[in-house]
Design a protein around this motif. Structure first.
Motif, mmCIF file in Angstrom:
data_model
loop_
_atom_site.group_PDB
_atom_site.id
_atom_site.type_symbol
_atom_site.label_atom_id
_atom_site.label_comp_id
_atom_site.label_asym_id
_atom_site.label_seq_id
_atom_site.Cartn_x
_atom_site.Cartn_y
_atom_site.Cartn_z
ATOM 1 N N TRP B 165 0.853 -1.194 0.000
ATOM 2 C CA TRP B 165 0.000 0.000 0.000
ATOM 3 C C TRP B 165 0.889 1.244 0.000
ATOM 4 C CZ3 TRP B 165 -5.492 -0.045 0.574
ATOM 5 C CH2 TRP B 165 -6.054 -1.319 0.784
ATOM 6 N N SER B 285 -7.044 -5.963 4.348
ATOM 7 C CA SER B 285 -7.326 -4.907 3.361
ATOM 8 C C SER B 285 -8.479 -4.017 3.801
ATOM 9 C CB SER B 285 -7.702 -5.522 2.016
ATOM 10 O OG SER B 285 -6.593 -6.131 1.454
ATOM 11 N N HIS B 286 -9.571 -4.639 4.232
ATOM 12 C CA HIS B 286 -10.761 -3.844 4.579
ATOM 13 C C HIS B 286 -10.477 -2.941 5.774
ATOM 14 C CE1 HIS B 286 -10.912 -7.221 7.314
ATOM 15 N NE2 HIS B 286 -11.776 -6.545 8.060
ATOM 16 N N GLN B 289 -8.667 0.074 4.467
ATOM 17 C CA GLN B 289 -9.617 0.931 3.754
ATOM 18 C C GLN B 289 -10.548 1.673 4.713
ATOM 19 O OE1 GLN B 289 -10.532 -2.167 1.117
ATOM 20 N NE2 GLN B 289 -9.804 -1.086 -0.725
ATOM 21 N N GLU B 290 -11.012 0.944 5.685
ATOM 22 C CA GLU B 290 -11.941 1.500 6.676
ATOM 23 C C GLU B 290 -11.295 2.669 7.443
ATOM 24 O OE1 GLU B 290 -13.833 -1.966 8.677
ATOM 25 O OE2 GLU B 290 -13.519 -0.717 10.483
ATOM 26 N N SER B 292 -8.544 4.400 6.776
ATOM 27 C CA SER B 292 -8.116 5.525 5.939
ATOM 28 C C SER B 292 -9.330 6.349 5.520
ATOM 29 C CB SER B 292 -7.340 5.035 4.723
ATOM 30 O OG SER B 292 -8.158 4.217 3.926
ATOM 31 N N TYR B 293 -10.441 5.684 5.232
ATOM 32 C CA TYR B 293 -11.667 6.395 4.867
ATOM 33 C C TYR B 293 -12.117 7.278 6.029
ATOM 34 C CZ TYR B 293 -16.471 7.267 3.404
ATOM 35 O OH TYR B 293 -17.654 7.884 3.063
ATOM 36 N N LYS B 298 -5.847 9.312 1.842
ATOM 37 C CA LYS B 298 -5.833 8.512 0.620
ATOM 38 C C LYS B 298 -4.849 7.352 0.760
ATOM 39 C CE LYS B 298 -4.969 8.944 -4.369
ATOM 40 N NZ LYS B 298 -4.737 9.903 -5.478
ATOM 41 N N SER B 300 -3.610 3.641 -1.440
ATOM 42 C CA SER B 300 -3.782 2.865 -2.672
ATOM 43 C C SER B 300 -3.052 1.536 -2.536
ATOM 44 C CB SER B 300 -3.194 3.620 -3.867
ATOM 45 O OG SER B 300 -3.646 4.957 -3.894
ATOM 46 N N ARG B 301 -3.758 0.489 -2.950
ATOM 47 C CA ARG B 301 -3.095 -0.821 -2.962
ATOM 48 C C ARG B 301 -2.456 -0.977 -4.327
ATOM 49 N NH1 ARG B 301 -6.962 -5.586 -1.379
ATOM 50 N NH2 ARG B 301 -8.100 -4.394 -2.939
#
Lengths: 329, 329
Positions: B165, B285-286, B289-290, B292-293, B298, B300-301
């Protein structure tokens, strides 16, 4: 945690780390083997970690052609001396080296070997650091030590009637510098010259602080001359009465004074002595004497804290700090 | 613990400390009010204190006429970014300032005010430091942070099949530097120019590290270009497959790329991005994403860790690191 390096001509950054710096971490886990940009500190039960830092710079704190060993010695001594003045035991350090073009691989080797020797002697290890390129040679270091909170010696905790003690002999490295700058007559025995030059190039930190911390009210290491540093600890609230003839000097210093090569004033006003000034309640005098005797460290009781502001001789004459020539005026 | 200073022309050392630096200790006891040559660190239950240090030097890491604010920004960002890459929360720092003659009182004021702003924003305070005189401006800093030992993100803990990432957008500050050096066509909108110049002068540390540390196997901040820093974390044991079209770039960067003002290669090979590269097991991964959201950061994988040594595109083409011009070649 050893980072960034613009190559010396014939060697890469990782070779420098592997060959010269790696040995300085004493294989301690805290350094992460220098593989990260960071390191960690272990905590010490019931103790605080004390930090201090100091930088030494070419043409300010040392001369360009001073040996790598002497420069290594000075960055260690100035930091250990600070820790000792706080009553703190050394533990580890970080190193920032800013290196100009003229530095050679030999220099790095001598520098790191001397650090290794001092680390063994005083028992501390390298956590990590940072290497960069610069015009002037600059060595900056953060040192870590530990002690109990209540044993930390602070500058501004002087108490009325405290005795003022000083370690070692004063003015030694200052005379070394004067010899170096040809400001002392050449008519001086080589043995005496070398004695003082060694004091200038390789000043010793006085490591008694940790051992006597609990008996001291206040302390500082001498880096601006005795009078200037004494001023810092008496601050605005107190004064000091000093027995000038108790100011400790070496037998070689006495020769120089007898020959009128030096004013006595210079001894108390100049130089990075790296000796300690400590203020101690009278009731602990015997403790200070006992511990210093046991550790073979010279200490002298040279005065006391008084109410009247200012610094005075025992005859009541005011002792005013004077500016003699500075390292690089 | 603020020491030693060869005066700026119109102000004494203690005035500088009192007027400009004192506010930076946030009245924390640990600094001893800057009255000693030392400070102490509180210990954090069940946590380690992590340290990192960095120096930035005139004509190496910044230009002589860069603003005091930008220089303050860079010393903070480079250190916070290191801490974040380790998964560590900032706590405090020390500051060594080596100041040449041309530095003014205004400079000190701007510098310290900008530090104050950043300290408030990222929640850390000044423990102490050291002031000295030099030919080049040099700022060196040791930063302290804390975290649980098991959450420290290490460089060399990459695992097979980890996702790679990256945070933010790459190449931004590099383009700023190119604009500054007139190495990018003048035929560029002022708004775009200023966008990149700001990225160069005021790079932001990406402070997500502490929040996602427990999901990461390995991490580093980008200070030598993405490919070079990626190399450091894959080390000798692994390789990486990178989806080049997933490398994150800003909309302004896309304009520059479309106009052929820049090679894509430069984006992944150059610059102090101060973004993070993190390697994370696929199952988390989730979580990445969670978090960072939630934090509006931002991420990126962009690839994964593979067995075959080297760095490859998804089409199997080797991606070799290249040397474009350095800051001061």
């Amino acid at each position: 945690m050893i980072k960034k390096f613009s190559k010396l001509k014939s060697i890469t950054e990782s070779e420098i780390i592997e060959k010269y710096l790696k040995k300085l971490n004493f294989d301690k886990k805290e350094s992460f083997g220098f593989k990260n940009d960071s390191a960690y500190l272990n905590s010490f039960q019931n103790k605080k970690i004390i930090i201090t830092n100091d930088s030494i710079i070419e043409n300010v704190d040392f001369f360009k052609n001073d040996s790598a060993q002497s420069i290594a010695h000075k960055i260690v001594t100035s930091n250990l001396s600070d820790l000792s003045a706080m009553g703190v035991k050394p533990y580890s350090y970080t190193l920032n080296l800013c290196i100009p073009n003229y530095i050679t691989v030999d220099w790095i080797e001598n520098f790191s070997n001397h650090l290794f020797k001092l680390q063994k002697k005083y028992n501390f290890f390298l956590l990590g650091g940072d290497l960069s390129k610069s015009k002037q040679l600059m060595v900056s270091s953060t040192f870590f030590g530990h002690t109990k909170y209540k044993n930390i010696i602070l500058r501004d905790h002087v108490k009325m009637d405290d005795d003022i003690w000083v370690t070692g002999n004063l003015g030694e490295s200052y005379v070394g510098l004067k010899i170096l700058k040809n400001k002392i007559s050449n008519n001086l025995d080589n043995k005496i010259k070398n004695y003082f030059l060694k004091k200038y190039y390789f000043p010793k930190p006085c490591m008694i602080g940790y051992k006597i911390a609990k008996y001291c009210n206040s302390g500082i290491d001498i880096s601006d001359g005795f009078i200037n540093d004494l001023k810092k600890i008496i601050g605005k609230g107190f004064g000091a009465r000093i027995k000038l003839n108790s100011i400790p000097t070496s037998k070689f210093m006495k020769i120089i004074l007898n020959k009128n090569m030096l004013k006595f004033d210079e001894i108390i006003n100049c130089g990075d002595d790296y000796e300690l000034i400590l203020t101690v309640p009278k009731k602990f005098s015997h403790k200070i004497q006992e511990i210093s005797y046991k550790n073979k460290i010279k200490v002298s009781r040279i005065g006391e804290i008084i109410k009247t502001k200012g610094i005075f001789s025992i005859y009541g004459k005011s002792i005013i700090s004077k500016n003699y020539f500075k390292h690089f005026s």
